[in-house]
Design an enzyme around this catalytic site. Structure first.
Site, PDB file in Angstrom:
ATOM      1  N   HIS A 112       8.411 -45.858 -46.517  1.00 40.01           N
ATOM      2  CA  HIS A 112       7.626 -47.322 -46.171  1.00 40.01           C
ATOM      3  C   HIS A 112       7.687 -47.130 -43.766  1.00 40.01           C
ATOM      4  O   HIS A 112       7.928 -47.088 -43.705  1.00 40.01           O
ATOM      5  CB  HIS A 112       8.263 -48.093 -46.159  1.00 40.01           C
TER       6      HIS A 112
ATOM      7  N   GLU B  75      15.974 -48.930 -52.424  1.00 46.59           N
ATOM      8  CA  GLU B  75      16.618 -48.275 -51.971  1.00 46.59           C
ATOM      9  C   GLU B  75      18.306 -48.884 -51.543  1.00 46.59           C
ATOM     10  O   GLU B  75      18.089 -49.742 -52.720  1.00 46.59           O
ATOM     11  CB  GLU B  75      16.164 -49.266 -50.242  1.00 46.59           C
TER      12      GLU B  75
END
Length: 384
Positions: free
Chosen positions: A188, A264
């Protein structure tokens, strides 16, 4: 996708009966026989039958994770489990009853059938069960072994990502394996925490992209659109990955599919702190974490071992859903490093030796025989 068919092969063993026990299970594509997922675990002291039932449950759950609507043919060399789960034999032993009940809850009964096979046809599940028991003997827990891999020099950033290149000399990849599945791994774009190098995981504030992060997402979108090879977009459920994925998907005219396993790592009490701050506040925990994939960050719910399992499951779900396609996977530092590590067959501590810049690209190709090839690592050419 309804109508898919899976084969689950499961086994369990105990060295002593009861004794140190473990199980193994594989999920195969019902049409091709390709292994889509593996599961194994050392379960401590137990009987063969308990281990066999736990292997069955693990195999059913792995199949459900791949596709909850698929029909599943369970094949085991345990006559007892097959006959009991088929309803032909009564389950009298109190240790077996709750396990059988749990197995029945994983998938609707009409989707699952049971068949007995001889032990020589159940070698993969048996191998995994023995790997789990061997790991337990060493005081460890079983970890998925990486697919065999070969590394190629990454193409320049201006070149398109290959959809089906011929393997280079020395790769030893047969020509009849068909079109590989390519996962283009995009980290990202920046968030307000990224430039400060603060821990930002799934247990934190879930920040969105900063202005620079949005710019990075747009540059990645333009670069991927120019390459023209991406056919599907899958992303972590976290805000920053969804925003990055949506920027690319909009440019490509595609939809974003969310995959929970790509989120994550949970950094627990380290969320929002810099490395230096964690070293100051939790020095022993940080040192232990860097030294072992089984250690969790202070207050965290998961270790790198846990992350490796869920990232591997997510990978296998994507490979099963998009065979032969090029798929953009938008995720985070830890899952992407883990997928690269698994592709390379590198040791667990190698994740601490990789650099992945915000909005960087990696690419891994997966062949039908299970081989993987790293094609690109930390490419930031589109951000220059």
């Amino acid at each position: 996708m309804a109508g898919r068919k899976f084969i689950v092969e499961a086994d369990g063993g105990s060295r002593g009966n009861p004794g140190p026990a473990g199980y193994g299970a594989v999920v195969r594509d019902g049409d091709t026989g390709q292994i889509l997922a593996e599961a194994a675990e050392f379960i401590g002291r137990a009987t063969n039958n308990v281990a066999e039932y736990k292997g069955l449950i693990a195999g059913l759950k792995a199949a459900r994770d791949l596709d909850p609507d698929a029909s599943v043919d369970v094949r085991m060399d345990s006559k007892l489990v097959v006959e009991q789960m088929s309803g032909r034999w009564k389950i009298k032993h109190p240790d077996m009853q709750p396990l059988a009940a749990e197995a029945r809850t994983v998938l609707p009964r009409g989707q699952v059938s049971y068949s007995w096979i001889p032990r020589e046809r159940n070698k993969d599940a048996d191998r995994l069960a023995n790997e789990a028991m061997d790991a337990g003997k060493q005081g460890k827990q079983w970890e998925p072994k990486a697919r065999a891999a070969a590394v190629a020099v990454a193409e320049p950033a201006t070149e398109p990502l290959p959809e089906a290149p011929a393997p280079r000399a020395g790769w030893a990849a047969p020509a009849d394996l068909g079109t590989p599945t390519t996962l283009v791994l995009l980290r990202h774009g920046e968030t307000p925490l990224t430039p400060q190098k603060r821990f930002s995981g799934s247990g934190g504030s879930d920040p969105g992209l900063s202005e620079k992060g949005r710019w990075q997402a747009e540059r990645a979108a333009e670069a991927l659109a120019a390459r023209g090879t991406v056919q599907a977009v899958v992303a972590s459920p976290m805000l920053r990955t969804r925003q990055t994925a949506e920027a690319v998907a909009t440019k490509l005219g595609l939809e974003v599919r969310i995959e929970e396993g790509l989120r994550e790592l949970d950094f627990g009490d380290w969320e929002g702190l810099t490395f230096a701050e964690v070293m100051e506040r939790h020095p022993d925990d940080l040192t232990a974490w860097l030294g072992s994939p089984k250690v969790k960050p202070t207050g965290s719910s998961e270790s790198f071992t846990t992350l490796t399992h869920r990232a591997g499951v997510a990978r296998d779900k994507i490979l099963a859903r998009y065979p032969g396609k090029t798929v953009l996977v938008v995720s985070h530092v830890s899952p992407i490093k883990t997928l690269v590590r698994l592709a390379l067959g590198a040791p667990p501590d190698s994740v601490h030796r990789m650099e992945l810049a915000a909005a960087s690209l990696c690419a891994v190709q997966y062949y039908a025989d299970g081989n993987a090839s790293l094609r690109l690592l930390n490419d930031t050419g589109h951000l220059r």
